[in-house]
Design a protein around this motif. Structure first.
Motif, PDB file in Angstrom:
ATOM      1  N   ASP A  44     -17.334 -17.317  13.828  1.00  0.00           N
ATOM      2  CA  ASP A  44     -15.365 -16.894  12.802  1.00  0.00           C
ATOM      3  C   ASP A  44     -16.581 -16.853  11.622  1.00  0.00           C
ATOM      4  O   ASP A  44     -15.424 -16.314  10.399  1.00  0.00           O
ATOM      5  CB  ASP A  44     -15.496 -18.152  13.110  1.00  0.00           C
ATOM      6  CG  ASP A  44     -16.036 -19.933  12.902  1.00  0.00           C
ATOM      7  OD1 ASP A  44     -17.130 -19.613  12.622  1.00  0.00           O
ATOM      8  OD2 ASP A  44     -15.396 -21.244  12.489  1.00  0.00           O
ATOM      9  N   LEU A  45     -17.502 -17.406  11.176  1.00  0.00           N
ATOM     10  CA  LEU A  45     -18.606 -17.405   9.653  1.00  0.00           C
ATOM     11  C   LEU A  45     -19.219 -15.649   9.360  1.00  0.00           C
ATOM     12  O   LEU A  45     -19.740 -15.381   8.917  1.00  0.00           O
ATOM     13  CB  LEU A  45     -18.986 -17.867   9.168  1.00  0.00           C
ATOM     14  CG  LEU A  45     -18.494 -19.472   9.735  1.00  0.00           C
ATOM     15  CD1 LEU A  45     -19.844 -20.948   9.014  1.00  0.00           C
ATOM     16  CD2 LEU A  45     -17.834 -20.127   8.180  1.00  0.00           C
ATOM     17  N   ASN A  46     -19.321 -14.955  10.683  1.00  0.00           N
ATOM     18  CA  ASN A  46     -20.201 -14.141  11.149  1.00  0.00           C
ATOM     19  C   ASN A  46     -20.033 -13.131   9.552  1.00  0.00           C
ATOM     20  O   ASN A  46     -18.407 -12.591   9.894  1.00  0.00           O
ATOM     21  CB  ASN A  46     -20.726 -13.419  12.291  1.00  0.00           C
ATOM     22  CG  ASN A  46     -21.033 -14.533  13.204  1.00  0.00           C
ATOM     23  OD1 ASN A  46     -20.831 -15.711  12.800  1.00  0.00           O
ATOM     24  ND2 ASN A  46     -21.763 -14.124  14.153  1.00  0.00           N
ATOM     25  N   VAL A  50     -21.178 -13.652   1.327  1.00  0.00           N
ATOM     26  CA  VAL A  50     -21.607 -15.157   0.661  1.00  0.00           C
ATOM     27  C   VAL A  50     -20.956 -16.002  -0.504  1.00  0.00           C
ATOM     28  O   VAL A  50     -21.302 -16.703  -0.595  1.00  0.00           O
ATOM     29  CB  VAL A  50     -22.901 -14.388  -0.237  1.00  0.00           C
ATOM     30  CG1 VAL A  50     -23.824 -15.261  -0.941  1.00  0.00           C
ATOM     31  CG2 VAL A  50     -23.927 -12.759   0.217  1.00  0.00           C
ATOM     32  N   ALA A  51     -20.108 -14.812  -1.325  1.00  0.00           N
ATOM     33  CA  ALA A  51     -19.013 -15.667  -2.086  1.00  0.00           C
ATOM     34  C   ALA A  51     -17.805 -16.448  -1.729  1.00  0.00           C
ATOM     35  O   ALA A  51     -18.039 -17.371  -2.273  1.00  0.00           O
ATOM     36  CB  ALA A  51     -18.324 -14.949  -3.667  1.00  0.00           C
ATOM     37  N   THR A  52     -17.319 -16.349  -0.704  1.00  0.00           N
ATOM     38  CA  THR A  52     -16.552 -16.373   0.105  1.00  0.00           C
ATOM     39  C   THR A  52     -16.934 -17.838   0.881  1.00  0.00           C
ATOM     40  O   THR A  52     -16.160 -18.869   0.728  1.00  0.00           O
ATOM     41  CB  THR A  52     -15.768 -15.911   1.094  1.00  0.00           C
ATOM     42  OG1 THR A  52     -14.969 -14.668   0.527  1.00  0.00           O
ATOM     43  CG2 THR A  52     -14.452 -16.664   1.943  1.00  0.00           C
ATOM     44  N   LEU A  53     -18.065 -17.632   1.576  1.00  0.00           N
ATOM     45  CA  LEU A  53     -18.687 -18.791   2.396  1.00  0.00           C
ATOM     46  C   LEU A  53     -19.229 -20.333   1.615  1.00  0.00           C
ATOM     47  O   LEU A  53     -19.066 -21.019   1.326  1.00  0.00           O
ATOM     48  CB  LEU A  53     -19.717 -18.033   3.077  1.00  0.00           C
ATOM     49  CG  LEU A  53     -19.840 -17.715   4.446  1.00  0.00           C
ATOM     50  CD1 LEU A  53     -21.099 -16.487   4.588  1.00  0.00           C
ATOM     51  CD2 LEU A  53     -19.421 -18.069   5.230  1.00  0.00           C
ATOM     52  N   THR A  54     -20.323 -19.030   0.257  1.00  0.00           N
ATOM     53  CA  THR A  54     -20.351 -20.077  -0.467  1.00  0.00           C
ATOM     54  C   THR A  54     -19.164 -21.260  -1.688  1.00  0.00           C
ATOM     55  O   THR A  54     -19.325 -22.505  -1.556  1.00  0.00           O
ATOM     56  CB  THR A  54     -21.336 -20.024  -1.826  1.00  0.00           C
ATOM     57  OG1 THR A  54     -22.176 -18.962  -1.230  1.00  0.00           O
ATOM     58  CG2 THR A  54     -21.874 -20.852  -2.554  1.00  0.00           C
ATOM     59  N   ALA A  55     -18.110 -20.927  -2.179  1.00  0.00           N
ATOM     60  CA  ALA A  55     -17.560 -21.666  -1.919  1.00  0.00           C
ATOM     61  C   ALA A  55     -16.380 -22.647  -1.023  1.00  0.00           C
ATOM     62  O   ALA A  55     -16.524 -23.699  -1.647  1.00  0.00           O
ATOM     63  CB  ALA A  55     -16.182 -20.663  -2.701  1.00  0.00           C
ATOM     64  N   ALA A  87     -26.130 -16.977   3.176  1.00  0.00           N
ATOM     65  CA  ALA A  87     -27.071 -15.526   2.837  1.00  0.00           C
ATOM     66  C   ALA A  87     -26.767 -15.606   4.561  1.00  0.00           C
ATOM     67  O   ALA A  87     -26.940 -14.331   4.630  1.00  0.00           O
ATOM     68  CB  ALA A  87     -28.460 -15.367   2.407  1.00  0.00           C
ATOM     69  N   TYR A  88     -27.166 -16.473   5.253  1.00  0.00           N
ATOM     70  CA  TYR A  88     -28.018 -15.985   7.185  1.00  0.00           C
ATOM     71  C   TYR A  88     -26.105 -15.602   7.164  1.00  0.00           C
ATOM     72  O   TYR A  88     -26.198 -14.751   8.250  1.00  0.00           O
ATOM     73  CB  TYR A  88     -28.161 -17.855   7.237  1.00  0.00           C
ATOM     74  CG  TYR A  88     -27.653 -17.428   8.977  1.00  0.00           C
ATOM     75  CD1 TYR A  88     -28.622 -16.052  10.000  1.00  0.00           C
ATOM     76  CD2 TYR A  88     -27.311 -18.195   9.767  1.00  0.00           C
ATOM     77  CE1 TYR A  88     -29.094 -16.382  10.638  1.00  0.00           C
ATOM     78  CE2 TYR A  88     -27.207 -18.048  10.831  1.00  0.00           C
ATOM     79  CZ  TYR A  88     -27.979 -17.280  11.629  1.00  0.00           C
ATOM     80  OH  TYR A  88     -27.806 -16.848  13.154  1.00  0.00           O
ATOM     81  N   TYR A  89     -25.395 -16.895   7.046  1.00  0.00           N
ATOM     82  CA  TYR A  89     -23.842 -16.015   7.930  1.00  0.00           C
ATOM     83  C   TYR A  89     -23.359 -14.549   7.794  1.00  0.00           C
ATOM     84  O   TYR A  89     -22.745 -13.649   8.414  1.00  0.00           O
ATOM     85  CB  TYR A  89     -23.094 -16.735   7.982  1.00  0.00           C
ATOM     86  CG  TYR A  89     -22.948 -18.734   8.994  1.00  0.00           C
ATOM     87  CD1 TYR A  89     -22.626 -18.550  10.127  1.00  0.00           C
ATOM     88  CD2 TYR A  89     -23.534 -19.684   8.061  1.00  0.00           C
ATOM     89  CE1 TYR A  89     -23.210 -19.522  10.819  1.00  0.00           C
ATOM     90  CE2 TYR A  89     -23.755 -20.594   8.895  1.00  0.00           C
ATOM     91  CZ  TYR A  89     -23.262 -21.002  10.664  1.00  0.00           C
ATOM     92  OH  TYR A  89     -24.249 -21.810  11.487  1.00  0.00           O
ATOM     93  N   ALA A  90     -23.481 -14.169   6.239  1.00  0.00           N
ATOM     94  CA  ALA A  90     -22.911 -13.398   5.659  1.00  0.00           C
ATOM     95  C   ALA A  90     -23.961 -11.971   6.411  1.00  0.00           C
ATOM     96  O   ALA A  90     -23.323 -10.592   6.287  1.00  0.00           O
ATOM     97  CB  ALA A  90     -23.006 -12.795   4.168  1.00  0.00           C
ATOM     98  N   SER A  91     -25.142 -12.372   7.183  1.00  0.00           N
ATOM     99  CA  SER A  91     -25.750 -11.482   7.537  1.00  0.00           C
ATOM    100  C   SER A  91     -25.548 -10.864   8.903  1.00  0.00           C
ATOM    101  O   SER A  91     -25.870  -9.749   9.270  1.00  0.00           O
ATOM    102  CB  SER A  91     -27.080 -11.782   7.216  1.00  0.00           C
ATOM    103  OG  SER A  91     -28.224 -12.783   7.545  1.00  0.00           O
TER     104      SER A  91
END
Length: 95
Positions: A44-46, A50-55, A87-91
């Protein structure tokens, strides 16, 4: 005039260094994410940005949100770990 140019150059250099550090390391994030069985199986995070995940992770770190497990996990993470995980999940390719 020379001082202004040197100051401006130093500012640009510092800004570039800060951006590089903030970007996160996907390889380190992959190592950190090995314990994230829930998100790994769901995917679900894939591919999220990055900005959304970090926030989202920072919000959990600050104790915000209804997911007590995520709050507990993220409170233990450094800002660098959060950047690496993002960075990992965004990649990863979206599922």
């Amino acid at each position: 005039m020379k001082r202004i140019a040197v100051f401006f150059f130093a500012l640009v250099l510092c800004g570039a260094a800060a951006a590089a550090l903030a970007a996160g390391d996907a390889a380190k994030g992959e190592q950190l994410a090995k314990g994230c069985a829930c998100h790994k199986s769901k995917g679900d995070l894939n591919g999220k940005d990055v900005a959304t995940l970090t926030a989202a992770m920072q919000a959990f770190k600050e104790g915000k949100g209804a997911n007590k497990a995520m709050i507990f996990i993220m409170k233990k993470q450094s800002d660098e770990n959060i950047a690496d995980l993002a960075a990992y999940y965004a990649s990863l390719p979206k599922k």
